[in-house]
Design an enzyme around this catalytic site. Structure first.
Site, PDB file in Angstrom:
ATOM      1  N   ARG A 202       0.838  -1.210   0.000  1.00 57.42           N
ATOM      2  CA  ARG A 202       0.000   0.000   0.000  1.00 57.42           C
ATOM      3  C   ARG A 202       0.862   1.246   0.000  1.00 57.42           C
ATOM      4  NH1 ARG A 202      -4.980   2.045   2.213  1.00 57.42           N
ATOM      5  NH2 ARG A 202      -5.043   4.221   1.545  1.00 57.42           N
ATOM      6  N   ARG A 211      -5.395   1.044  -4.935  1.00 55.70           N
ATOM      7  CA  ARG A 211      -4.486   0.557  -3.912  1.00 55.70           C
ATOM      8  C   ARG A 211      -4.501  -0.963  -3.881  1.00 55.70           C
ATOM      9  NH1 ARG A 211      -8.953   3.376  -0.417  1.00 55.70           N
ATOM     10  NH2 ARG A 211      -9.029   4.296  -2.464  1.00 55.70           N
ATOM     11  N   ASP A 214      -6.598  -1.868   1.388  1.00 57.10           N
ATOM     12  CA  ASP A 214      -7.086  -0.842   2.306  1.00 57.10           C
ATOM     13  C   ASP A 214      -7.835  -1.555   3.426  1.00 57.10           C
ATOM     14  OD1 ASP A 214      -7.724   1.715   3.283  1.00 57.10           O
ATOM     15  OD2 ASP A 214      -9.656   1.695   2.263  1.00 57.10           O
ATOM     16  N   ASP A 216      -9.957  -0.563   6.943  1.00 58.62           N
ATOM     17  CA  ASP A 216     -10.516   0.476   7.808  1.00 58.62           C
ATOM     18  C   ASP A 216     -11.202  -0.158   9.008  1.00 58.62           C
ATOM     19  OD1 ASP A 216      -9.786   2.693   6.249  1.00 58.62           O
ATOM     20  OD2 ASP A 216     -11.548   2.430   4.953  1.00 58.62           O
TER      21      ASP A 216
END
Length: 270
Positions: A202, A211, A214, A216
């Site tokens: 990344r 990307r 990712d 989150d």
């Protein structure tokens, strides 16, 4: 929460910044409170159903005696991590490490020390990839999560192919949601997720750009966090169908502390 406690566990060991502290053992005094559900132990009167303070004491003693740390903060953390790793029934843990013979000249004191608190919580993560072998990156992310100390992967959604969000990314994404159990603090968890992203290639050059990976944090227990480094619940999750759809598959009954709704009842906000 029911509690097992240990008070005044005395262990001779070498921890500290000074050379003498690393060479000559001195006393450390440890107090610990462990929260777990004692219902089965109380009903059965069977030792195998209980969290044994004897076992906990041996775990702590091994950590204290077989390592040399500069800081009490590190010592307390390693003791806590080891207990929670080896005894999954532990839900909460408070540990105090005292150092009654700390080298502080010119002052009279009984002891100095640190206290740390940990809680095992359920957290939900959103995963995405739009570069390279997208499925392979998500698979790798799940493996790396499972291999990270303090994280246990409980469930994951199926992979969903979605259009890119915003105007920066050009490729379609693979997205998924993952349920984990963790005793890492929210900011420590964020650090580990950033490490996994970096290990998967990344780079952070263009906001919302393509990307390799990712990750989150969407929810962390029932906590609401707003600071310079971290916002939980994730501030944009309710606007993103590619987050909500996988999340509903594994966390439909989770109650969002911000919206006062179950995830399965949340519709995408435009």
């Amino acid at each position: 929460m029911d509690t097992v406690f240990i008070k005044g566990l005395k262990i001779e060991a070498c921890h500290g910044v000074n050379d003498d502290e690393k060479r000559f053992p001195q006393p450390f005094v440890i107090d610990m409170e462990i929260g777990y559900d004692m219902t089965d132990a109380a009903r059965s009167d069977a030792i195998e159903m209980a969290v044994s303070y004897s076992v906990v004491s041996r775990i702590i003693t091994d950590v204290v005696k077989n390592n040399k740390f500069n800081l009490l903060e590190k010592l307390a953390t390693e003791c806590a991590y080891e207990v929670m790793d080896k005894i999954p029934a532990v839900q909460t843990l408070t540990i105090t490490v005292g150092k009654p013979k700390a080298p502080m000249k010119g002052v009279a004191f009984e002891t100095v020390g640190v206290t740390r608190q940990f809680e095992r919580v359920t957290a939900y993560l959103a995963l995405g990839s739009s570069l390279g072998d997208r499925k392979a990156y998500l698979d790798l992310a799940v493996r790396k999560l499972s291999a990270t100390r303090g994280i246990s992967v409980k469930r994951r959604s199926t992979y969903l192919e979605t259009e890119p969000y915003g105007n920066a990314a050009k490729n379609k994404f693979f997205n998924a949601a993952v349920e984990i159990s963790t005793y890492l603090t929210p900011h420590t968890l964020l650090t580990e997720l950033n490490r996994i992203e970096a290990e998967c290639g990344r780079t952070r050059t263009v906001k919302w750009g393509d990307r390799t990976l990712d990750i989150d944090i969407i929810f962390y227990g029932n906590e609401v966090i707003r600071d310079a480094d971290l916002t939980i619940p994730h501030p944009e999750y309710m606007k993103r169908d590619f987050v909500l759809t996988p999340l509903k598959a594994i966390a439909g009954d989770y109650f969002c502390p911000l919206l006062n709704k179950r995830v399965k009842d949340i519709t995408v906000q435009k």
